[in-house]
Write a protein that holds these residues in place. Structure first.
Motif, PDB file in Angstrom:
ATOM      1  N   SER A  53       0.842  -1.199   0.000  1.00 62.19           N
ATOM      2  CA  SER A  53       0.000   0.000   0.000  1.00 62.19           C
ATOM      3  C   SER A  53       0.877   1.249   0.000  1.00 62.19           C
ATOM      4  CB  SER A  53      -0.931  -0.008   1.212  1.00 62.19           C
ATOM      5  OG  SER A  53      -0.198  -0.102   2.409  1.00 62.19           O
ATOM      6  N   LEU A  54       0.223   2.396  -0.121  1.00 66.52           N
ATOM      7  CA  LEU A  54       0.916   3.695  -0.200  1.00 66.52           C
ATOM      8  C   LEU A  54       2.004   3.671  -1.273  1.00 66.52           C
ATOM      9  CD1 LEU A  54       1.203   4.504   3.620  1.00 66.52           C
ATOM     10  CD2 LEU A  54      -0.549   5.268   1.999  1.00 66.52           C
ATOM     11  N   ILE A  55       1.599   3.211  -2.453  1.00 67.15           N
ATOM     12  CA  ILE A  55       2.528   3.063  -3.581  1.00 67.15           C
ATOM     13  C   ILE A  55       2.752   4.434  -4.217  1.00 67.15           C
ATOM     14  CG2 ILE A  55       2.903   1.881  -5.779  1.00 67.15           C
ATOM     15  CD1 ILE A  55       0.679  -0.134  -4.688  1.00 67.15           C
ATOM     16  N   PRO A  56       4.009   4.849  -4.386  1.00 73.01           N
ATOM     17  CA  PRO A  56       4.274   6.140  -5.039  1.00 73.01           C
ATOM     18  C   PRO A  56       3.678   6.183  -6.455  1.00 73.01           C
ATOM     19  CG  PRO A  56       6.270   5.264  -4.035  1.00 73.01           C
ATOM     20  CD  PRO A  56       5.230   4.183  -3.952  1.00 73.01           C
ATOM     21  N   ASP A  57       3.229   7.348  -6.859  1.00 76.69           N
ATOM     22  CA  ASP A  57       2.634   7.578  -8.184  1.00 76.69           C
ATOM     23  C   ASP A  57       1.327   6.819  -8.397  1.00 76.69           C
ATOM     24  OD1 ASP A  57       4.864   9.165  -8.754  1.00 76.69           O
ATOM     25  OD2 ASP A  57       5.971   7.456  -9.551  1.00 76.69           O
ATOM     26  N   GLN A  58       0.689   6.392  -7.324  1.00 80.06           N
ATOM     27  CA  GLN A  58      -0.621   5.726  -7.386  1.00 80.06           C
ATOM     28  C   GLN A  58      -1.562   6.448  -6.424  1.00 80.06           C
ATOM     29  OE1 GLN A  58      -1.672   2.863  -9.117  1.00 80.06           O
ATOM     30  NE2 GLN A  58       0.286   2.745 -10.199  1.00 80.06           N
ATOM     31  N   PRO A  59      -2.870   6.373  -6.633  1.00 80.11           N
ATOM     32  CA  PRO A  59      -3.790   6.955  -5.656  1.00 80.11           C
ATOM     33  C   PRO A  59      -3.567   6.334  -4.268  1.00 80.11           C
ATOM     34  CG  PRO A  59      -4.958   6.382  -7.673  1.00 80.11           C
ATOM     35  CD  PRO A  59      -3.562   5.839  -7.810  1.00 80.11           C
ATOM     36  N   MET A  60      -3.863   7.105  -3.225  1.00 80.80           N
ATOM     37  CA  MET A  60      -3.596   6.663  -1.844  1.00 80.80           C
ATOM     38  C   MET A  60      -4.349   5.391  -1.460  1.00 80.80           C
ATOM     39  SD  MET A  60      -1.422   8.648  -0.341  1.00 80.80           S
ATOM     40  CE  MET A  60      -1.736   8.551   1.403  1.00 80.80           C
ATOM     41  N   ASP A  61      -5.500   5.147  -2.083  1.00 80.55           N
ATOM     42  CA  ASP A  61      -6.318   4.001  -1.668  1.00 80.55           C
ATOM     43  C   ASP A  61      -6.080   2.752  -2.522  1.00 80.55           C
ATOM     44  OD1 ASP A  61      -7.468   5.035  -3.958  1.00 80.55           O
ATOM     45  OD2 ASP A  61      -9.520   4.638  -3.293  1.00 80.55           O
ATOM     46  N   VAL A  62      -5.028   2.732  -3.317  1.00 80.54           N
ATOM     47  CA  VAL A  62      -4.707   1.561  -4.135  1.00 80.54           C
ATOM     48  C   VAL A  62      -3.837   0.604  -3.324  1.00 80.54           C
ATOM     49  CG1 VAL A  62      -3.390   0.750  -6.126  1.00 80.54           C
ATOM     50  CG2 VAL A  62      -4.955   2.664  -6.363  1.00 80.54           C
ATOM     51  N   VAL A  63      -4.227  -0.671  -3.340  1.00 84.23           N
ATOM     52  CA  VAL A  63      -3.482  -1.722  -2.643  1.00 84.23           C
ATOM     53  C   VAL A  63      -3.218  -2.852  -3.631  1.00 84.23           C
ATOM     54  CG1 VAL A  63      -3.572  -3.435  -0.790  1.00 84.23           C
ATOM     55  CG2 VAL A  63      -4.507  -1.165  -0.410  1.00 84.23           C
ATOM     56  N   TRP A  64      -1.983  -3.304  -3.654  1.00 84.17           N
ATOM     57  CA  TRP A  64      -1.658  -4.513  -4.416  1.00 84.17           C
ATOM     58  C   TRP A  64      -1.689  -5.686  -3.454  1.00 84.17           C
ATOM     59  CZ3 TRP A  64       3.434  -2.937  -7.327  1.00 84.17           C
ATOM     60  CH2 TRP A  64       3.126  -2.036  -8.355  1.00 84.17           C
ATOM     61  N   GLU A  65      -2.362  -6.741  -3.842  1.00 82.38           N
ATOM     62  CA  GLU A  65      -2.343  -7.986  -3.079  1.00 82.38           C
ATOM     63  C   GLU A  65      -1.557  -9.001  -3.886  1.00 82.38           C
ATOM     64  OE1 GLU A  65      -6.389  -8.989  -2.221  1.00 82.38           O
ATOM     65  OE2 GLU A  65      -6.429  -7.658  -0.487  1.00 82.38           O
ATOM     66  N   GLN A  66      -0.443  -9.451  -3.310  1.00 85.82           N
ATOM     67  CA  GLN A  66       0.427 -10.386  -4.009  1.00 85.82           C
ATOM     68  C   GLN A  66       0.294 -11.766  -3.369  1.00 85.82           C
ATOM     69  OE1 GLN A  66       4.058  -8.153  -3.293  1.00 85.82           O
ATOM     70  NE2 GLN A  66       4.093  -7.501  -5.429  1.00 85.82           N
ATOM     71  N   GLY A  67      -0.026 -12.749  -4.185  1.00 89.22           N
ATOM     72  CA  GLY A  67      -0.091 -14.127  -3.732  1.00 89.22           C
ATOM     73  C   GLY A  67       1.029 -14.920  -4.368  1.00 89.22           C
ATOM     74  N   ILE A  68       0.899 -16.242  -4.339  1.00 90.48           N
ATOM     75  CA  ILE A  68       1.937 -17.049  -4.988  1.00 90.48           C
ATOM     76  C   ILE A  68       1.584 -17.339  -6.446  1.00 90.48           C
ATOM     77  CG2 ILE A  68       2.828 -18.023  -2.859  1.00 90.48           C
ATOM     78  CD1 ILE A  68       1.255 -20.566  -3.422  1.00 90.48           C
ATOM     79  N   TRP A  69       0.360 -16.998  -6.869  1.00 88.70           N
ATOM     80  CA  TRP A  69      -0.054 -17.244  -8.246  1.00 88.70           C
ATOM     81  C   TRP A  69      -0.477 -15.976  -8.982  1.00 88.70           C
ATOM     82  CZ3 TRP A  69       1.526 -21.897  -8.988  1.00 88.70           C
ATOM     83  CH2 TRP A  69       1.418 -22.857  -7.983  1.00 88.70           C
TER      84      TRP A  69
END
Length: 189
Positions: A38-54
């Motif tokens: 979360s809090l990814i630079p150059d992205q909106p504040m409410d964007v979250v990446w969810e990373q799994g194994i696939w």
């Protein structure tokens, strides 16, 4: 003497804990949230990446718009802990299923007396399957902050990783409970 019609407690405990562990491990394996970025630079504040194994999913939390199948621009899936998890988690699920089939043969389902030796072997197989899923979960947790992420972003543990841990622990405990059946086998000898 007449055979006891009671199923030994350790077998009941093992047959309750291991399927619960299987469900948690299956969910942890398939769901794409081992790590949240979360809090990814150059992205909106409410964007979250969810990373799994696939998979990698991008979710906008204000609107709950979720898009999976995101491109792996940082080489996340090439990392050794992710690759190990991709191999060991499905293998653990298969070994758990084999262990549960063997346990069903050992525990009294259609026979007057349980087969303690078979139930004990099933316990060892289920213990192994729990360890097979605990290893990648632990390694991934150890390397969580070392895996590639955009600089300046915030990293947190995802629910899939927690479920994988819980499932592993339940399988280990259930396998140990079933392995206690060897005690009855030794008494009979």
């Amino acid at each position: 003497h007449l055979p006891s019609m009671r199923t030994p407690t350790e077998m009941i405990v093992g047959l309750v804990l291991c399927p619960c562990g299987l469900l948690l491990t299956l969910t942890g394996t398939l769901a794409p949230s081992w790590r949240q970025v979360s809090l990814i630079p150059d992205q909106p504040m409410d964007v979250v990446w969810e990373q799994g194994i696939w998979d990698i999913c991008r979710e906008r939390q204000s609107t709950h718009d979720r898009l999976c199948g995101q491109a792996d621009e940082l080489g996340y899936f090439e990392q050794v802990p992710v690759r190990v998890a991709q191999g060991l988690m499905p293998s653990s699920l298969v070994v758990t299923l084999v262990g549960l089939v063997v346990a069903a043969l050992g525990v009294r389902c259609w026979q007057p007396e349980p087969r303690h030796l078979v139930a004990g072997v099933a316990g060892l197989v289920l213990l192994l399957s729990g360890l097979m899923s605990l290893v990648p979960s632990s390694w991934y947790t150890q390397e969580l902050w070392a895996l590639p992420a955009p600089p300046g972003s915030t990293l947190t543990v995802g629910y899939s990783l927690v479920l994988s841990y819980l499932g592993s622990c339940l399988e280990i405990l259930g396998g140990l409970a079933l392995a206690l059946s060897f005690h009855h086998c030794c008494k009979e000898c």
